[in-house]
Design a protein around this motif. Structure first.
Motif, PDB file in Angstrom:
ATOM      1  N   GLY A  63       0.793  -1.214   0.000  1.00  0.00           N
ATOM      2  CA  GLY A  63       0.000   0.000   0.000  1.00  0.00           C
ATOM      3  C   GLY A  63       0.829   1.269   0.000  1.00  0.00           C
ATOM      4  N   ASP A  64       0.168   2.351  -0.317  1.00  0.00           N
ATOM      5  CA  ASP A  64       0.773   3.681  -0.241  1.00  0.00           C
ATOM      6  C   ASP A  64      -0.355   4.665   0.029  1.00  0.00           C
ATOM      7  OD1 ASP A  64      -0.574   3.962  -2.659  1.00  0.00           O
ATOM      8  OD2 ASP A  64       1.227   3.776  -3.875  1.00  0.00           O
ATOM      9  N   GLU A  65      -0.126   5.936  -0.244  1.00  0.00           N
ATOM     10  CA  GLU A  65      -1.144   6.938   0.056  1.00  0.00           C
ATOM     11  C   GLU A  65      -2.388   6.786  -0.816  1.00  0.00           C
ATOM     12  OE1 GLU A  65       1.375  10.181  -0.721  1.00  0.00           O
ATOM     13  OE2 GLU A  65       2.325  10.095   1.246  1.00  0.00           O
ATOM     14  N   GLN A  66      -2.240   6.155  -1.978  1.00  0.00           N
ATOM     15  CA  GLN A  66      -3.368   6.035  -2.900  1.00  0.00           C
ATOM     16  C   GLN A  66      -4.152   4.730  -2.767  1.00  0.00           C
ATOM     17  OE1 GLN A  66      -0.246   7.274  -4.295  1.00  0.00           O
ATOM     18  NE2 GLN A  66      -1.143   9.263  -3.830  1.00  0.00           N
ATOM     19  N   ARG A  67      -3.524   3.688  -2.227  1.00  0.00           N
ATOM     20  CA  ARG A  67      -4.202   2.400  -2.232  1.00  0.00           C
ATOM     21  C   ARG A  67      -3.776   1.530  -1.058  1.00  0.00           C
ATOM     22  NH1 ARG A  67      -1.087   0.024  -7.564  1.00  0.00           N
ATOM     23  NH2 ARG A  67       1.014   0.135  -6.736  1.00  0.00           N
ATOM     24  N   GLU A  68      -4.619   0.551  -0.794  1.00  0.00           N
ATOM     25  CA  GLU A  68      -4.325  -0.419   0.262  1.00  0.00           C
ATOM     26  C   GLU A  68      -3.501  -1.556  -0.319  1.00  0.00           C
ATOM     27  OE1 GLU A  68      -6.823  -3.369   3.285  1.00  0.00           O
ATOM     28  OE2 GLU A  68      -7.851  -1.883   2.055  1.00  0.00           O
ATOM     29  N   GLY A  69      -2.602  -2.119   0.480  1.00  0.00           N
ATOM     30  CA  GLY A  69      -1.751  -3.201   0.008  1.00  0.00           C
ATOM     31  C   GLY A  69      -2.500  -4.512  -0.142  1.00  0.00           C
ATOM     32  N   TYR A  70      -1.960  -5.405  -0.998  1.00  0.00           N
ATOM     33  CA  TYR A  70      -2.608  -6.677  -1.296  1.00  0.00           C
ATOM     34  C   TYR A  70      -2.188  -7.789  -0.338  1.00  0.00           C
ATOM     35  CZ  TYR A  70      -4.305 -10.615  -4.065  1.00  0.00           C
ATOM     36  OH  TYR A  70      -4.959 -11.738  -4.480  1.00  0.00           O
ATOM     37  N   CYS A  71      -1.009  -7.672   0.267  1.00  0.00           N
ATOM     38  CA  CYS A  71      -0.489  -8.753   1.111  1.00  0.00           C
ATOM     39  C   CYS A  71      -1.094  -8.697   2.507  1.00  0.00           C
ATOM     40  CB  CYS A  71       1.033  -8.654   1.197  1.00  0.00           C
ATOM     41  SG  CYS A  71       1.782 -10.032   2.094  1.00  0.00           S
ATOM     42  N   GLU A  72      -1.600  -9.854   2.966  1.00  0.00           N
ATOM     43  CA  GLU A  72      -2.187  -9.957   4.307  1.00  0.00           C
ATOM     44  C   GLU A  72      -1.223 -10.694   5.231  1.00  0.00           C
ATOM     45  OE1 GLU A  72      -6.977 -10.089   3.311  1.00  0.00           O
ATOM     46  OE2 GLU A  72      -5.905 -11.966   3.650  1.00  0.00           O
ATOM     47  N   ALA A  73      -0.146 -10.049   5.612  1.00  0.00           N
ATOM     48  CA  ALA A  73       0.824 -10.671   6.508  1.00  0.00           C
ATOM     49  C   ALA A  73       0.240 -10.785   7.914  1.00  0.00           C
ATOM     50  CB  ALA A  73       2.097  -9.840   6.529  1.00  0.00           C
ATOM     51  N   PRO A  74       0.662 -11.814   8.659  1.00  0.00           N
ATOM     52  CA  PRO A  74       1.617 -12.854   8.289  1.00  0.00           C
ATOM     53  C   PRO A  74       0.969 -13.930   7.396  1.00  0.00           C
ATOM     54  CG  PRO A  74       0.870 -13.222  10.524  1.00  0.00           C
ATOM     55  CD  PRO A  74       0.249 -11.927  10.074  1.00  0.00           C
ATOM     56  N   VAL A  75       1.704 -14.328   6.363  1.00  0.00           N
ATOM     57  CA  VAL A  75       1.188 -15.302   5.421  1.00  0.00           C
ATOM     58  C   VAL A  75       2.360 -16.080   4.809  1.00  0.00           C
ATOM     59  CG1 VAL A  75       1.240 -13.704   3.448  1.00  0.00           C
ATOM     60  CG2 VAL A  75      -0.406 -15.596   3.458  1.00  0.00           C
ATOM     61  N   ILE A  76       2.120 -17.326   4.453  1.00  0.00           N
ATOM     62  CA  ILE A  76       3.136 -18.146   3.783  1.00  0.00           C
ATOM     63  C   ILE A  76       3.131 -17.795   2.295  1.00  0.00           C
ATOM     64  CG2 ILE A  76       3.886 -20.489   3.208  1.00  0.00           C
ATOM     65  CD1 ILE A  76       2.362 -21.433   5.732  1.00  0.00           C
ATOM     66  N   PRO A  77       4.262 -17.344   1.731  1.00  0.00           N
ATOM     67  CA  PRO A  77       4.308 -16.987   0.313  1.00  0.00           C
ATOM     68  C   PRO A  77       4.450 -18.220  -0.587  1.00  0.00           C
ATOM     69  CG  PRO A  77       6.425 -16.557   1.335  1.00  0.00           C
ATOM     70  CD  PRO A  77       5.522 -17.058   2.431  1.00  0.00           C
ATOM     71  N   GLY A  78       4.404 -17.971  -1.900  1.00  0.00           N
ATOM     72  CA  GLY A  78       4.672 -19.033  -2.868  1.00  0.00           C
ATOM     73  C   GLY A  78       3.472 -19.456  -3.683  1.00  0.00           C
ATOM     74  N   HIS A  79       3.518 -19.211  -5.020  1.00  0.00           N
ATOM     75  CA  HIS A  79       2.411 -19.614  -5.897  1.00  0.00           C
ATOM     76  C   HIS A  79       2.882 -20.399  -7.117  1.00  0.00           C
ATOM     77  CE1 HIS A  79       3.720 -15.584  -7.266  1.00  0.00           C
ATOM     78  NE2 HIS A  79       3.509 -16.084  -8.480  1.00  0.00           N
ATOM     79  N   GLU A  80       4.165 -20.713  -7.199  1.00  0.00           N
ATOM     80  CA  GLU A  80       4.689 -21.574  -8.265  1.00  0.00           C
ATOM     81  C   GLU A  80       5.109 -22.895  -7.609  1.00  0.00           C
ATOM     82  OE1 GLU A  80       6.895 -17.863 -10.638  1.00  0.00           O
ATOM     83  OE2 GLU A  80       8.051 -19.582  -9.941  1.00  0.00           O
ATOM     84  N   PHE A  81       4.360 -23.955  -7.818  1.00  0.00           N
ATOM     85  CA  PHE A  81       4.620 -25.150  -7.013  1.00  0.00           C
ATOM     86  C   PHE A  81       4.108 -26.404  -7.686  1.00  0.00           C
ATOM     87  CE2 PHE A  81       0.619 -23.175  -5.760  1.00  0.00           C
ATOM     88  CZ  PHE A  81      -0.273 -24.217  -5.913  1.00  0.00           C
ATOM     89  N   ILE A  82       4.555 -27.515  -7.169  1.00  0.00           N
ATOM     90  CA  ILE A  82       3.999 -28.831  -7.498  1.00  0.00           C
ATOM     91  C   ILE A  82       3.957 -29.618  -6.200  1.00  0.00           C
ATOM     92  CG2 ILE A  82       6.269 -29.776  -8.107  1.00  0.00           C
ATOM     93  CD1 ILE A  82       2.884 -30.744  -9.688  1.00  0.00           C
ATOM     94  N   GLY A  83       2.887 -30.375  -6.020  1.00  0.00           N
ATOM     95  CA  GLY A  83       2.747 -31.139  -4.791  1.00  0.00           C
ATOM     96  C   GLY A  83       2.220 -32.544  -5.035  1.00  0.00           C
ATOM     97  N   GLU A  84       2.402 -33.410  -4.047  1.00  0.00           N
ATOM     98  CA  GLU A  84       1.861 -34.771  -4.072  1.00  0.00           C
ATOM     99  C   GLU A  84       0.624 -34.814  -3.191  1.00  0.00           C
ATOM    100  OE1 GLU A  84       3.098 -39.364  -2.817  1.00  0.00           O
ATOM    101  OE2 GLU A  84       4.369 -37.661  -2.235  1.00  0.00           O
ATOM    102  N   VAL A  85      -0.469 -35.310  -3.726  1.00  0.00           N
ATOM    103  CA  VAL A  85      -1.726 -35.351  -2.978  1.00  0.00           C
ATOM    104  C   VAL A  85      -1.597 -36.323  -1.805  1.00  0.00           C
ATOM    105  CG1 VAL A  85      -4.194 -35.896  -3.072  1.00  0.00           C
ATOM    106  CG2 VAL A  85      -3.067 -34.806  -5.040  1.00  0.00           C
ATOM    107  N   VAL A  86      -1.843 -35.817  -0.596  1.00  0.00           N
ATOM    108  CA  VAL A  86      -1.752 -36.651   0.611  1.00  0.00           C
ATOM    109  C   VAL A  86      -3.077 -36.745   1.354  1.00  0.00           C
ATOM    110  CG1 VAL A  86       0.730 -36.304   0.934  1.00  0.00           C
ATOM    111  CG2 VAL A  86      -0.883 -34.697   1.984  1.00  0.00           C
ATOM    112  N   ALA A  87      -4.053 -35.900   1.010  1.00  0.00           N
ATOM    113  CA  ALA A  87      -5.380 -35.981   1.635  1.00  0.00           C
ATOM    114  C   ALA A  87      -6.389 -35.316   0.723  1.00  0.00           C
ATOM    115  CB  ALA A  87      -5.384 -35.328   3.011  1.00  0.00           C
ATOM    116  N   LEU A  88      -7.586 -35.884   0.699  1.00  0.00           N
ATOM    117  CA  LEU A  88      -8.672 -35.353  -0.122  1.00  0.00           C
ATOM    118  C   LEU A  88      -9.905 -35.192   0.741  1.00  0.00           C
ATOM    119  CD1 LEU A  88      -8.156 -37.633  -3.251  1.00  0.00           C
ATOM    120  CD2 LEU A  88      -7.891 -35.141  -3.232  1.00  0.00           C
ATOM    121  N   GLY A  89     -10.446 -33.964   0.757  1.00  0.00           N
ATOM    122  CA  GLY A  89     -11.703 -33.749   1.454  1.00  0.00           C
ATOM    123  C   GLY A  89     -12.854 -34.364   0.683  1.00  0.00           C
ATOM    124  N   ALA A  90     -14.003 -34.449   1.315  1.00  0.00           N
ATOM    125  CA  ALA A  90     -15.181 -35.063   0.693  1.00  0.00           C
ATOM    126  C   ALA A  90     -15.472 -34.424  -0.660  1.00  0.00           C
ATOM    127  CB  ALA A  90     -16.386 -34.909   1.621  1.00  0.00           C
ATOM    128  N   GLY A  91     -15.543 -35.241  -1.709  1.00  0.00           N
ATOM    129  CA  GLY A  91     -15.892 -34.784  -3.046  1.00  0.00           C
ATOM    130  C   GLY A  91     -14.742 -34.242  -3.869  1.00  0.00           C
TER     131      GLY A  91
END
Length: 364
Positions: A63-91
């Motif tokens: 954020g700055d004087e014109q706008r609010e920031g997008y990051c909601e810290a504290p938060v875990i970063p990272g959006h480029e990933f690959i994972g192994e499925v270890v649990a599946l919720g219903a459906g």
């Protein structure tokens, strides 16, 4: 099936963003998979240029004087990933075609599904969507485990792809979308400015559009070498070459037909406005660290340009996976570093310097 039923640990290591230049390795609870949700064990996570701009305190995120920031810290970063499925919720398994042990990825935005954009199929512009790694509803992947929310967009990834290849799916999908926005025609002279991981993906995707001449620009010569591997016909270094003069010389004084801006620097924008021909198409992809000032008269009265923005990689994940399976991108030359999660600070520093690395991947 719940996380407890498959014997997952109670806690995990995760990188936690607390604020600009304040990222810490912490012990946190392993998330659980609720109805419609997917839990994955992270196999690899890339560090994106937007992660670095958030780390550096860019106004978009804080954020700055014109706008609010997008990051909601504290938060875990990272959006480029690959994972192994270890649990599946219903459906979740039926909805996404996933089973335990599969490799899976989730699109970087978690859309609301209810706003005017989502209802029109334009989910990547969701008014209330959250990109993984910046918001509390979509916690990121710089951790040992990660949960995909029930309204996420998930894909099964072939195990024939190596982890470092699969980590590149997200950036490549963004690159493909930018090239789609460029509306390249046969014979066009196309310029990609900026040969980071995203720009290189744009070069590879643009090559498949069969332009007349594909030109790559970067101030780092080693990146230009990789751009040639991706299919660039001509490479130029703006720090050494008068790239505008060279382009005018190549095109009988007209300029390039398409200019894709992926350098993320104001000078790259101004350069493109002077390099492109009248009635050309200018695609702006980058997240800028600072506001850009340019002569807008060039856009209108002087050249009547088509200005297209490009955001995320909508509908492009299957295309990116296909390109990688077909080995149409030299990922081995793009993913230059693999570091343990605990060495996240070194990874951030490598990407921040933008000199000795391309794509840096963390391995939990």
């Amino acid at each position: 099936m719940s996380a407890e039923q498959i014997g997952l640990p109670e806690t995990m290591q995760a990188v936690m963003c607390h604020g600009p230049e304040d990222y810490r390795l912490e012990e946190v609870k392993v998330p659980q998979a609720g109805p419609g949700e997917v839990l994955v064990r992270i196999l690899g996570v890339g560090i994106c240029a937007s992660d670095i701009k958030c780390y550096a305190g860019a106004a978009l995120f804080w954020g700055d004087e014109q706008r609010e920031g997008y990051c909601e810290a504290p938060v875990i970063p990272g959006h480029e990933f690959i994972g192994e499925v270890v649990a599946l919720g219903a459906g979740a398994g039926q909805k996404y075609g996933l089973a335990l042990g599969d490799h899976a990825i989730s699109e970087q935005i978690v859309p609301c599904g209810k706003c005017r954009f989502c209802k029109r199929g334009q989910y990547w512009m969701c008014q209330f969507g959250d990109v993984y790694g910046f918001r509390q509803r979509a916690v990121g992947a710089m951790a040992e485990y990660m949960r995909f929310p029930a309204d996420a967009l998930n894909y099964n990834v072939p195990k024939t792809l190596k982890v470092e290849e699969a980590v590149y799916i997200e950036p490549l999908s963004c690159s493909i979308h930018a090239v789609q926005r460029a509306e390249i025609e046969f014979g066009d002279t196309v310029v990609v400015s900026g040969c980071g991981p995203l720009g290189l993906g744009m070069v590879a995707a643009a090559r498949l559009r069969n332009p007349g001449c594909l030109v790559a620009l970067d101030v780092v010569d080693s990146r230009l070498d990789v751009a040639k591997q991706c299919g660039a016909d001509v490479v130029l270094n703006p720090a050494k070459d008068d790239v505008i003069a060279e382009m005018l010389k190549m095109t009988d004084g007209y300029g390039c037909d398409v200019y894709i801006e992926a350098a993320g620097h104001p000078a790259s924008v101004v350069q493109g406005l002077h390099m492109i021909r009248k009635l050309g198409t200018f695609v702006e992809f980058s997240v800028m660290r600072e506001p850009v000032t340019a002569d807008w008269t060039i856009i209108g009265d002087t050249k009547e340009l088509n200005i297209h923005g490009s955001h995320l990689g909508p509908y492009c994940y299957p295309l990116a996976i296909d390109m990688l399976v077909k080995r149409q991108v030299p990922v081995g030359s793009i993913v230059t570093h693999q570091l343990p999660l605990a060495e996240y600070q070194q990874g951030l520093d490598l990407v921040y310097s933008a000199r000795d690395s391309l794509k840096v991947m963390l391995v939990p």
